[in-house]
Design a protein around this motif. Structure first.
Motif, PDB file in Angstrom:
ATOM      1  N   GLN A 149      -5.880   2.284   3.874  1.00 49.16           N
ATOM      2  CA  GLN A 149      -4.934   1.567   3.028  1.00 49.16           C
ATOM      3  C   GLN A 149      -5.242   1.816   1.564  1.00 49.16           C
ATOM      4  OE1 GLN A 149      -5.320  -2.573   4.248  1.00 49.16           O
ATOM      5  NE2 GLN A 149      -3.643  -2.366   5.715  1.00 49.16           N
ATOM      6  N   SER A 150      -4.202   2.029   0.764  1.00 53.22           N
ATOM      7  CA  SER A 150      -4.408   2.233  -0.666  1.00 53.22           C
ATOM      8  C   SER A 150      -3.115   2.082  -1.435  1.00 53.22           C
ATOM      9  CB  SER A 150      -4.992   3.630  -0.927  1.00 53.22           C
ATOM     10  OG  SER A 150      -5.245   3.813  -2.298  1.00 53.22           O
ATOM     11  N   ALA A 151      -3.198   1.400  -2.576  1.00 50.95           N
ATOM     12  CA  ALA A 151      -2.075   1.353  -3.499  1.00 50.95           C
ATOM     13  C   ALA A 151      -1.992   2.630  -4.321  1.00 50.95           C
ATOM     14  CB  ALA A 151      -2.205   0.140  -4.421  1.00 50.95           C
ATOM     15  N   ASP A 152      -3.106   3.355  -4.411  1.00 53.99           N
ATOM     16  CA  ASP A 152      -3.161   4.596  -5.184  1.00 53.99           C
ATOM     17  C   ASP A 152      -4.294   5.453  -4.634  1.00 53.99           C
ATOM     18  OD1 ASP A 152      -3.368   6.661  -6.996  1.00 53.99           O
ATOM     19  OD2 ASP A 152      -3.340   5.379  -8.780  1.00 53.99           O
ATOM     20  N   THR A 153      -3.954   6.532  -3.973  1.00 53.64           N
ATOM     21  CA  THR A 153      -4.965   7.362  -3.317  1.00 53.64           C
ATOM     22  C   THR A 153      -5.833   8.162  -4.292  1.00 53.64           C
ATOM     23  OG1 THR A 153      -3.262   9.052  -2.970  1.00 53.64           O
ATOM     24  CG2 THR A 153      -3.732   7.570  -1.128  1.00 53.64           C
ATOM     25  N   SER A 178       0.813  -1.207   0.000  1.00 48.32           N
ATOM     26  CA  SER A 178       0.000   0.000   0.000  1.00 48.32           C
ATOM     27  C   SER A 178       0.847   1.258   0.000  1.00 48.32           C
ATOM     28  CB  SER A 178      -0.922   0.013   1.231  1.00 48.32           C
ATOM     29  OG  SER A 178      -1.933  -0.948   1.100  1.00 48.32           O
ATOM     30  N   LYS A 179       0.497   2.174  -0.891  1.00 50.30           N
ATOM     31  CA  LYS A 179       1.092   3.500  -0.883  1.00 50.30           C
ATOM     32  C   LYS A 179       0.704   4.217   0.404  1.00 50.30           C
ATOM     33  CE  LYS A 179       0.859   7.808  -3.580  1.00 50.30           C
ATOM     34  NZ  LYS A 179       0.271   8.406  -4.811  1.00 50.30           N
ATOM     35  N   LEU A 180      -0.527   3.958   0.849  1.00 54.42           N
ATOM     36  CA  LEU A 180      -1.037   4.512   2.097  1.00 54.42           C
ATOM     37  C   LEU A 180      -1.363   3.362   3.036  1.00 54.42           C
ATOM     38  CD1 LEU A 180      -2.250   6.934   3.752  1.00 54.42           C
ATOM     39  CD2 LEU A 180      -4.423   6.407   2.637  1.00 54.42           C
ATOM     40  N   ASN A 181      -0.830   3.399   4.243  1.00 51.45           N
ATOM     41  CA  ASN A 181      -1.140   2.404   5.273  1.00 51.45           C
ATOM     42  C   ASN A 181      -1.023   3.116   6.616  1.00 51.45           C
ATOM     43  OD1 ASN A 181      -1.669   0.142   6.746  1.00 51.45           O
ATOM     44  ND2 ASN A 181       0.173  -0.981   6.167  1.00 51.45           N
ATOM     45  N   ASP A 195      -7.503  -2.835  -1.559  1.00 56.41           N
ATOM     46  CA  ASP A 195      -6.656  -1.638  -1.578  1.00 56.41           C
ATOM     47  C   ASP A 195      -5.981  -1.427  -2.928  1.00 56.41           C
ATOM     48  OD1 ASP A 195      -4.974  -3.811  -1.278  1.00 56.41           O
ATOM     49  OD2 ASP A 195      -3.629  -2.821   0.133  1.00 56.41           O
ATOM     50  N   THR A 203      -9.199   3.297  -2.197  1.00 56.84           N
ATOM     51  CA  THR A 203      -8.607   3.715  -0.927  1.00 56.84           C
ATOM     52  C   THR A 203      -9.576   3.224   0.137  1.00 56.84           C
ATOM     53  OG1 THR A 203      -7.485   5.656  -1.832  1.00 56.84           O
ATOM     54  CG2 THR A 203      -8.020   5.686   0.522  1.00 56.84           C
TER      55      THR A 203
END
Length: 328
Positions: free
Chosen positions: A28-32, A8-11, A60, A64
């Motif tokens: 969590q997100s691989a791409d927000t 995840s880019k975002l965690n 994810d 997002t």
């Protein structure tokens, strides 16, 4: 084979004020830039992000995802939460507050909403309250008429254990004559869960003991030791406060129509929340677009049991506003 964990880019685990108290969630997100998905966990009182550690959902990679841990549950549990605040109405208000927080944080007009088990009851009523905030609703193990579901499950389990000659389980079940209007107490739920796991009709089709669920939470690296203890306390607290509400709520009466595309993912082996009743509800309810999807290898948790199929449906149907892969 499960969905590959893309990373995840975002965690991020955060706490913010929701409904007058601090509540926790994991983003969590691989791409927000992807659409936002609010995931409503089951229980009541059973956050689910721990399951995604060993059974990645792939969510994810498409969204997002906000794994919100509801009032009185998991990292949002506090000893001083007033029991009188643990109501379905308050939960709906909290869910709407989290939705508005997500829209503001990620610059979105709307979000997608996914509810599992108890979260599917909460999800339907949240969307019904404010459809303008949601692109679509997805129910997993869709609750609709839980008292009836419990009677169907009880009758099925009693028959199966009688056939198998399992006198111990037959004796335990007969202490709670649910099929004759007996009280669906929390003690019964413990027996019911044991029986469901033995028969592969509970949390997951291939999960044979409730201890497997405990091991998932204890092994989750995203919780501190204190948060794991809060999870256990919150589960008992929330279930005690809200179970009667879950059992008595009838969505056939309360939500015969939703104003957003509506999708239900139901495991073929699910007796924790009746496959038959969920299908009947989807046939009866009205929505601009609707789809019912049978997961042939799953019980109550197709999001963890058959994540590839779920993600295909999300990509080809839900995100396109269609229902072309739905059961016919």
């Amino acid at each position: 084979m499960g969905v590959r964990d893309l990373g995840s880019k975002l965690n991020e685990k955060i706490f913010t004020e929701i409904g007058g108290m601090e509540q926790g969630m994991v983003l969590q997100s691989a791409d927000t830039d992807n659409p936002v998905l609010l995931f409503l966990h089951g229980g009541p009182g059973s956050p689910e992000i721990a399951f995604s550690q060993d059974c990645p959902t792939g969510l994810d990679g498409l969204f997002t995802v906000c794994w919100w841990e509801q009032r009185g549950s998991g990292i949002s549990y506090r000893r001083n939460i007033p029991k009188e605040s643990m109501t379905l109405e308050q939960m709906i208000e909290d869910a709407l507050a989290v939705t508005k927080y997500l829209c503001k944080r990620f610059g979105k007009e709307k979000v997608y909403l996914m509810g599992h088990s108890w979260g599917s009851l909460l999800g339907v009523l949240t969307v019904k309250r404010a459809p303008e905030l949601f692109y679509a609703y997805m129910g997993i193990g869709q609750v609709a008429r839980q008292e009836e579901s419990e009677r169907l499950a009880y009758t099925y389990m009693l028959e199966r254990f009688c056939q198998a000659g399992d006198k111990r389980m037959v004796r335990k079940l007969r202490r709670y004559p649910i099929d004759k209007g007996g009280d669906m107490s929390l003690r019964y739920l413990s027996v019911r869960s044991e029986g469901m796991q033995k028969l592969g009709i509970g949390v997951m089709h291939r999960m044979t003991s409730m201890m497997d669920c405990v091991k998932v939470v204890l092994g989750y690296k995203g919780y501190t030791l204190g948060e794991k203890l809060r999870f256990v306390m919150g589960s008992s607290f929330s279930l005690g406060c809200l179970w009667d509400t879950v059992a008595k709520c009838d969505l056939f009466e309360r939500a015969p129509r939703l104003e957003v595309p509506t999708y239900v993912f139901q495991g073929k082996y699910d007796y924790q929340v009746s496959y038959e009743i969920a299908k009947r509800y989807m046939e009866a309810m009205q929505a601009p677009v609707k789809g019912f999807y049978t997961f042939a290898e799953s019980a109550h948790s197709p999001c963890y049991e058959e994540p590839e199929k779920m993600c295909e449906i999300l990509q080809k149907d839900v995100l396109q506003g269609k229902a072309e892969l739905a059961d016919r």
